[in-house]
Motif scaffolding. Structure first.
Motif, mmCIF file in Angstrom:
data_model
loop_
_atom_site.group_PDB
_atom_site.id
_atom_site.type_symbol
_atom_site.label_atom_id
_atom_site.label_comp_id
_atom_site.label_asym_id
_atom_site.label_seq_id
_atom_site.Cartn_x
_atom_site.Cartn_y
_atom_site.Cartn_z
ATOM 1 N N PRO A 52 18.510 -2.990 -9.236
ATOM 2 C CA PRO A 52 19.611 -3.791 -9.783
ATOM 3 C C PRO A 52 19.492 -5.300 -9.662
ATOM 4 O O PRO A 52 20.268 -6.026 -10.255
ATOM 5 N N ARG A 53 18.514 -5.809 -8.891
ATOM 6 C CA ARG A 53 18.423 -7.265 -8.740
ATOM 7 C C ARG A 53 16.977 -7.715 -8.608
ATOM 8 O O ARG A 53 16.100 -6.932 -8.263
ATOM 9 N N ALA A 54 16.754 -8.991 -8.855
ATOM 10 C CA ALA A 54 15.416 -9.570 -8.734
ATOM 11 C C ALA A 54 14.950 -9.536 -7.284
ATOM 12 O O ALA A 54 15.763 -9.552 -6.359
ATOM 13 N N CYS A 55 13.645 -9.496 -7.107
ATOM 14 C CA CYS A 55 13.088 -9.477 -5.754
ATOM 15 C C CYS A 55 11.738 -10.186 -5.753
ATOM 16 O O CYS A 55 10.874 -9.885 -6.562
ATOM 17 N N ASP A 56 11.570 -11.124 -4.821
ATOM 18 C CA ASP A 56 10.308 -11.851 -4.677
ATOM 19 C C ASP A 56 9.292 -11.130 -3.811
ATOM 20 O O ASP A 56 8.116 -11.462 -3.826
ATOM 21 N N ASN A 57 9.751 -10.179 -3.008
ATOM 22 C CA ASN A 57 8.893 -9.655 -1.952
ATOM 23 C C ASN A 57 8.908 -8.135 -1.854
ATOM 24 O O ASN A 57 9.199 -7.578 -0.811
ATOM 25 N N PHE A 58 8.576 -7.475 -2.935
ATOM 26 C CA PHE A 58 8.493 -6.023 -2.905
ATOM 27 C C PHE A 58 7.191 -5.573 -2.255
ATOM 28 O O PHE A 58 6.145 -6.198 -2.439
ATOM 29 N N VAL A 59 7.261 -4.476 -1.514
ATOM 30 C CA VAL A 59 6.052 -3.752 -1.118
ATOM 31 C C VAL A 59 6.226 -2.334 -1.647
ATOM 32 O O VAL A 59 7.232 -1.679 -1.395
ATOM 33 N N LEU A 60 5.271 -1.923 -2.451
ATOM 34 C CA LEU A 60 5.249 -0.587 -3.047
ATOM 35 C C LEU A 60 4.159 0.187 -2.327
ATOM 36 O O LEU A 60 2.987 -0.190 -2.372
ATOM 37 N N CYS A 61 4.545 1.229 -1.610
ATOM 38 C CA CYS A 61 3.605 2.012 -0.812
ATOM 39 C C CYS A 61 3.489 3.397 -1.426
ATOM 40 O O CYS A 61 4.484 4.107 -1.543
ATOM 41 N N ASP A 62 2.287 3.740 -1.832
ATOM 42 C CA ASP A 62 2.073 5.042 -2.438
ATOM 43 C C ASP A 62 1.039 5.818 -1.640
ATOM 44 O O ASP A 62 -0.110 5.399 -1.531
ATOM 45 N N ARG A 63 1.484 6.929 -1.086
ATOM 46 C CA ARG A 63 0.562 7.826 -0.382
ATOM 47 C C ARG A 63 -0.079 8.729 -1.421
ATOM 48 O O ARG A 63 0.605 9.317 -2.240
ATOM 49 N N LEU A 64 -1.387 8.805 -1.383
ATOM 50 C CA LEU A 64 -2.115 9.613 -2.359
ATOM 51 C C LEU A 64 -2.096 11.081 -1.960
ATOM 52 O O LEU A 64 -2.160 11.412 -0.777
ATOM 53 N N PRO A 65 -2.031 11.971 -2.945
ATOM 54 C CA PRO A 65 -2.196 13.393 -2.622
ATOM 55 C C PRO A 65 -3.590 13.622 -2.072
ATOM 56 O O PRO A 65 -4.535 12.932 -2.454
ATOM 57 N N GLY A 66 -3.726 14.586 -1.179
ATOM 58 C CA GLY A 66 -5.059 14.969 -0.749
ATOM 59 C C GLY A 66 -5.857 15.320 -1.995
ATOM 60 O O GLY A 66 -5.307 15.800 -2.976
#
Length: 158
Positions: A52-66
């Motif tokens: 819903p709002r702007a963000c300067d400091n996102f961290v997107l963490c994606d765990r990979l499937p085995g």
């Protein structure tokens, strides 16, 4: 003084009413969702985020499937995995930096709109059936502004 480590919350601790909505799927080069890959196949992880709002400091963490590994185009031994044409029509996450630990990939960046997709290449490396773990996102300086999705599917590599 000591060091304090803080990691993204496991999916099970995310509230159902979290402010950020996240979906994740694995697709082929044409953008079609897949649940089965052949050993050695190139595929793409697509993460869709609505916030819903702007963000300067996102961290997107994606765990990979085995069974999958991040296809890092910067390595000389990797195929040049350019993003498919269908991603050019979408508004993508502005990545400033990234970290690859093998089991997960973290992307750091910003977004000033209300939604985006993030697409990155992966390679089917190990045969088997694997759960697809959650993708999580949060504002690095406001840990209550976060979201994730409940993993509900599996991936089979033949």
């Amino acid at each position: 003084m000591g060091t304090r480590y803080r990691y993204l919350a496991p999916t099970s601790t995310l509230r159902k009413d979290a402010p950020i909505r996240v979906t994740k799927e694995i697709v082929d080069r044409e953008g079609n969702p897949v649940t089965t890959l052949k050993h050695g196949d190139l595929a793409f992880v697509v993460i869709r985020v609505q916030h819903p709002r702007a963000c300067d400091n996102f961290v997107l963490c994606d765990r990979l499937p085995g069974g999958l590994e991040y296809e890092d185009a910067q390595l000389a031994t990797r195929e040049s995995a350019t993003l498919p044409n269908w991603t050019k029509e979408k508004r993508r996450f502005h990545v400033i930096s990234q970290q690859n630990t093998g089991a997960q990939v973290r992307f750091f960046g910003s977004d000033y709109e209300n939604d985006f997709i993030h697409v990155y290449p992966v390679r089917a490396a190990t045969k088997g059936t694997f759960a697809i773990p959650a993708a999580l996102i949060e504002d690095m300086y406001d840990p209550n502004y976060k979201g994730g999705h409940d993993p509900e599917s599996t991936l089979t590599i033949q």
